[in-house]
Design a protein around this motif. Structure first.
Motif, PDB file in Angstrom:
ATOM      1  N   TRP A  60     -50.582 -24.736  -2.061  1.00 43.83           N
ATOM      2  CA  TRP A  60     -51.677 -25.702  -2.011  1.00 43.83           C
ATOM      3  C   TRP A  60     -51.128 -27.045  -1.562  1.00 43.83           C
ATOM      4  O   TRP A  60     -50.032 -27.450  -1.951  1.00 43.83           O
ATOM      5  CB  TRP A  60     -52.324 -25.859  -3.386  1.00 43.83           C
ATOM      6  N   LYS A  61     -51.893 -27.772  -0.777  1.00 38.24           N
ATOM      7  CA  LYS A  61     -51.526 -29.122  -0.331  1.00 38.24           C
ATOM      8  C   LYS A  61     -51.982 -30.122  -1.391  1.00 38.24           C
ATOM      9  O   LYS A  61     -53.132 -30.107  -1.812  1.00 38.24           O
ATOM     10  CB  LYS A  61     -52.205 -29.467   0.991  1.00 38.24           C
ATOM     11  N   VAL A  62     -51.061 -30.984  -1.808  1.00 36.24           N
ATOM     12  CA  VAL A  62     -51.380 -32.049  -2.752  1.00 36.24           C
ATOM     13  C   VAL A  62     -51.487 -33.341  -1.951  1.00 36.24           C
ATOM     14  O   VAL A  62     -50.652 -33.605  -1.075  1.00 36.24           O
ATOM     15  CB  VAL A  62     -50.284 -32.174  -3.841  1.00 36.24           C
ATOM     16  N   ASP A  63     -52.509 -34.118  -2.249  1.00 33.16           N
ATOM     17  CA  ASP A  63     -52.697 -35.394  -1.547  1.00 33.16           C
ATOM     18  C   ASP A  63     -51.428 -36.231  -1.627  1.00 33.16           C
ATOM     19  O   ASP A  63     -50.756 -36.279  -2.663  1.00 33.16           O
ATOM     20  CB  ASP A  63     -53.863 -36.180  -2.149  1.00 33.16           C
ATOM     21  N   GLU A  64     -51.132 -36.898  -0.522  1.00 31.79           N
ATOM     22  CA  GLU A  64     -49.899 -37.679  -0.411  1.00 31.79           C
ATOM     23  C   GLU A  64     -49.766 -38.739  -1.507  1.00 31.79           C
ATOM     24  O   GLU A  64     -48.692 -38.913  -2.085  1.00 31.79           O
ATOM     25  CB  GLU A  64     -49.834 -38.335   0.968  1.00 31.79           C
ATOM     26  N   ASN A  65     -50.867 -39.439  -1.799  1.00 29.76           N
ATOM     27  CA  ASN A  65     -50.781 -40.491  -2.816  1.00 29.76           C
ATOM     28  C   ASN A  65     -50.451 -39.918  -4.192  1.00 29.76           C
ATOM     29  O   ASN A  65     -49.746 -40.543  -4.974  1.00 29.76           O
ATOM     30  CB  ASN A  65     -52.063 -41.323  -2.861  1.00 29.76           C
ATOM     31  N   MET A  66     -50.912 -38.730  -4.487  1.00 27.12           N
ATOM     32  CA  MET A  66     -50.606 -38.089  -5.767  1.00 27.12           C
ATOM     33  C   MET A  66     -49.194 -37.513  -5.762  1.00 27.12           C
ATOM     34  O   MET A  66     -48.474 -37.572  -6.758  1.00 27.12           O
ATOM     35  CB  MET A  66     -51.633 -37.009  -6.073  1.00 27.12           C
ATOM     36  N   MET A  67     -48.789 -36.959  -4.612  1.00 26.73           N
ATOM     37  CA  MET A  67     -47.467 -36.349  -4.501  1.00 26.73           C
ATOM     38  C   MET A  67     -46.363 -37.382  -4.734  1.00 26.73           C
ATOM     39  O   MET A  67     -45.314 -37.055  -5.294  1.00 26.73           O
ATOM     40  CB  MET A  67     -47.310 -35.693  -3.122  1.00 26.73           C
ATOM     41  N   THR A 106     -52.933 -39.881 -12.450  1.00 28.30           N
ATOM     42  CA  THR A 106     -54.318 -39.551 -12.804  1.00 28.30           C
ATOM     43  C   THR A 106     -55.305 -40.581 -12.281  1.00 28.30           C
ATOM     44  O   THR A 106     -56.426 -40.226 -11.924  1.00 28.30           O
ATOM     45  CB  THR A 106     -54.481 -39.383 -14.324  1.00 28.30           C
ATOM     46  N   THR A 107     -54.904 -41.832 -12.189  1.00 24.75           N
ATOM     47  CA  THR A 107     -55.832 -42.833 -11.664  1.00 24.75           C
ATOM     48  C   THR A 107     -55.929 -42.774 -10.148  1.00 24.75           C
ATOM     49  O   THR A 107     -56.879 -43.303  -9.577  1.00 24.75           O
ATOM     50  CB  THR A 107     -55.449 -44.270 -12.096  1.00 24.75           C
ATOM     51  N   SER A 108     -54.977 -42.108  -9.500  1.00 26.05           N
ATOM     52  CA  SER A 108     -55.013 -42.004  -8.041  1.00 26.05           C
ATOM     53  C   SER A 108     -55.559 -40.657  -7.575  1.00 26.05           C
ATOM     54  O   SER A 108     -55.494 -40.351  -6.389  1.00 26.05           O
ATOM     55  CB  SER A 108     -53.614 -42.228  -7.456  1.00 26.05           C
ATOM     56  N   CYS A 109     -56.100 -39.882  -8.475  1.00 24.48           N
ATOM     57  CA  CYS A 109     -56.588 -38.546  -8.140  1.00 24.48           C
ATOM     58  C   CYS A 109     -57.723 -38.618  -7.119  1.00 24.48           C
ATOM     59  O   CYS A 109     -58.736 -39.256  -7.359  1.00 24.48           O
ATOM     60  CB  CYS A 109     -57.065 -37.819  -9.394  1.00 24.48           C
ATOM     61  N   THR A 110     -57.511 -37.966  -5.989  1.00 23.97           N
ATOM     62  CA  THR A 110     -58.527 -37.915  -4.942  1.00 23.97           C
ATOM     63  C   THR A 110     -58.827 -36.480  -4.524  1.00 23.97           C
ATOM     64  O   THR A 110     -59.643 -36.260  -3.640  1.00 23.97           O
ATOM     65  CB  THR A 110     -58.055 -38.700  -3.704  1.00 23.97           C
ATOM     66  N   MET A 111     -58.159 -35.530  -5.134  1.00 21.60           N
ATOM     67  CA  MET A 111     -58.318 -34.136  -4.725  1.00 21.60           C
ATOM     68  C   MET A 111     -59.634 -33.559  -5.237  1.00 21.60           C
ATOM     69  O   MET A 111     -60.165 -33.996  -6.257  1.00 21.60           O
ATOM     70  CB  MET A 111     -57.142 -33.304  -5.232  1.00 21.60           C
ATOM     71  N   PHE A 156     -44.200 -25.897 -10.160  1.00 25.82           N
ATOM     72  CA  PHE A 156     -44.944 -26.760  -9.232  1.00 25.82           C
ATOM     73  C   PHE A 156     -44.548 -26.448  -7.785  1.00 25.82           C
ATOM     74  O   PHE A 156     -45.414 -26.266  -6.920  1.00 25.82           O
ATOM     75  CB  PHE A 156     -44.696 -28.241  -9.536  1.00 25.82           C
ATOM     76  N   ASN A 157     -43.266 -26.391  -7.520  1.00 21.21           N
ATOM     77  CA  ASN A 157     -42.784 -26.186  -6.152  1.00 21.21           C
ATOM     78  C   ASN A 157     -43.056 -24.773  -5.630  1.00 21.21           C
ATOM     79  O   ASN A 157     -42.995 -24.547  -4.414  1.00 21.21           O
ATOM     80  CB  ASN A 157     -41.312 -26.541  -6.048  1.00 21.21           C
ATOM     81  N   THR A 158     -43.351 -23.848  -6.501  1.00 19.76           N
ATOM     82  CA  THR A 158     -43.727 -22.500  -6.086  1.00 19.76           C
ATOM     83  C   THR A 158     -45.144 -22.475  -5.529  1.00 19.76           C
ATOM     84  O   THR A 158     -45.444 -21.732  -4.596  1.00 19.76           O
ATOM     85  CB  THR A 158     -43.640 -21.526  -7.284  1.00 19.76           C
ATOM     86  N   TYR A 159     -46.015 -23.320  -6.079  1.00 22.86           N
ATOM     87  CA  TYR A 159     -47.447 -23.266  -5.748  1.00 22.86           C
ATOM     88  C   TYR A 159     -47.969 -24.446  -4.934  1.00 22.86           C
ATOM     89  O   TYR A 159     -49.076 -24.378  -4.412  1.00 22.86           O
ATOM     90  CB  TYR A 159     -48.265 -23.138  -7.030  1.00 22.86           C
ATOM     91  N   PHE A 160     -47.204 -25.529  -4.865  1.00 22.27           N
ATOM     92  CA  PHE A 160     -47.728 -26.757  -4.246  1.00 22.27           C
ATOM     93  C   PHE A 160     -46.726 -27.364  -3.279  1.00 22.27           C
ATOM     94  O   PHE A 160     -45.526 -27.215  -3.428  1.00 22.27           O
ATOM     95  CB  PHE A 160     -48.092 -27.791  -5.311  1.00 22.27           C
ATOM     96  N   GLU A 161     -47.291 -28.090  -2.310  1.00 24.51           N
ATOM     97  CA  GLU A 161     -46.461 -28.853  -1.375  1.00 24.51           C
ATOM     98  C   GLU A 161     -47.149 -30.140  -1.017  1.00 24.51           C
ATOM     99  O   GLU A 161     -48.318 -30.323  -1.247  1.00 24.51           O
ATOM    100  CB  GLU A 161     -46.157 -28.047  -0.118  1.00 24.51           C
TER     101      GLU A 161
END
Length: 161
Positions: A60-67, A106-111, A156-161
């Protein structure tokens, strides 16, 4: 033990509110009752510890600001894990730093959508681990929580990037 549960529940509620608050637009404000009921079911879904799934075999792609915040926490974890011995004060300081990054995350969550839901399957238990570490009063207890946090980044690294 009850203060830990209350704190964790409040933190989870805060995350869900924050994510929902940032992702709402005018269309979501006019949802009908059926869609609102579905949203409530989705929020309840986050509280359960269901297994994370891949996106049709892909991460899954995680938004850059959250990553940014997730990678900061991962880097700090790796730096501390590289030490031979970690003192309780170091673990407590690390826990405080995790909390700062979790608050910012959590305050930057945009997904939205399923990627958001899958991230929450990782994030909610991670927040619980960080909370346990923050409240740990014994070296052994703190180290156990730290080890769980370190392992969580492998997940996390198994499921997200």
């Amino acid at each position: 033990m009850k203060p830990v549960l209350i704190t964790t529940a409040l933190l989870v509620a805060s995350i869900m509110y924050s994510c929902n608050n940032h992702s709402e637009d005018e269309a979501s404000l006019t949802q009908d009752t059926t869609q609102q009921a579905s949203t409530k079911e989705d929020e309840h879904h986050h509280e359960e510890h269901e297994p994370i799934t891949l996106n049709n075999g892909a991460k899954w792609k995680v938004d850059e600001n959250m990553m940014t915040y997730i990678r900061k926490m991962e880097t700090q974890t790796g730096q501390l894990a590289g030490k031979k011995e970690i003192s309780l004060p170091e673990l407590q300081s690390f826990a405080d730093s995790l909390q700062v990054n979790l608050d910012a995350l959590t305050t930057s969550c945009t997904m939205t959508g399923q990627a958001h839901d899958e991230l929450h399957k990782w994030l909610v238990p991670f927040i619980d681990m960080a909370s346990h570490l923050q409240k740990a009063t014994a070296q052994e207890e703190a180290r156990k929580s730290f080890d769980e946090i370190e392992e969580s980044f492998h997940t996390f690294n198994t499921y997200f990037e």
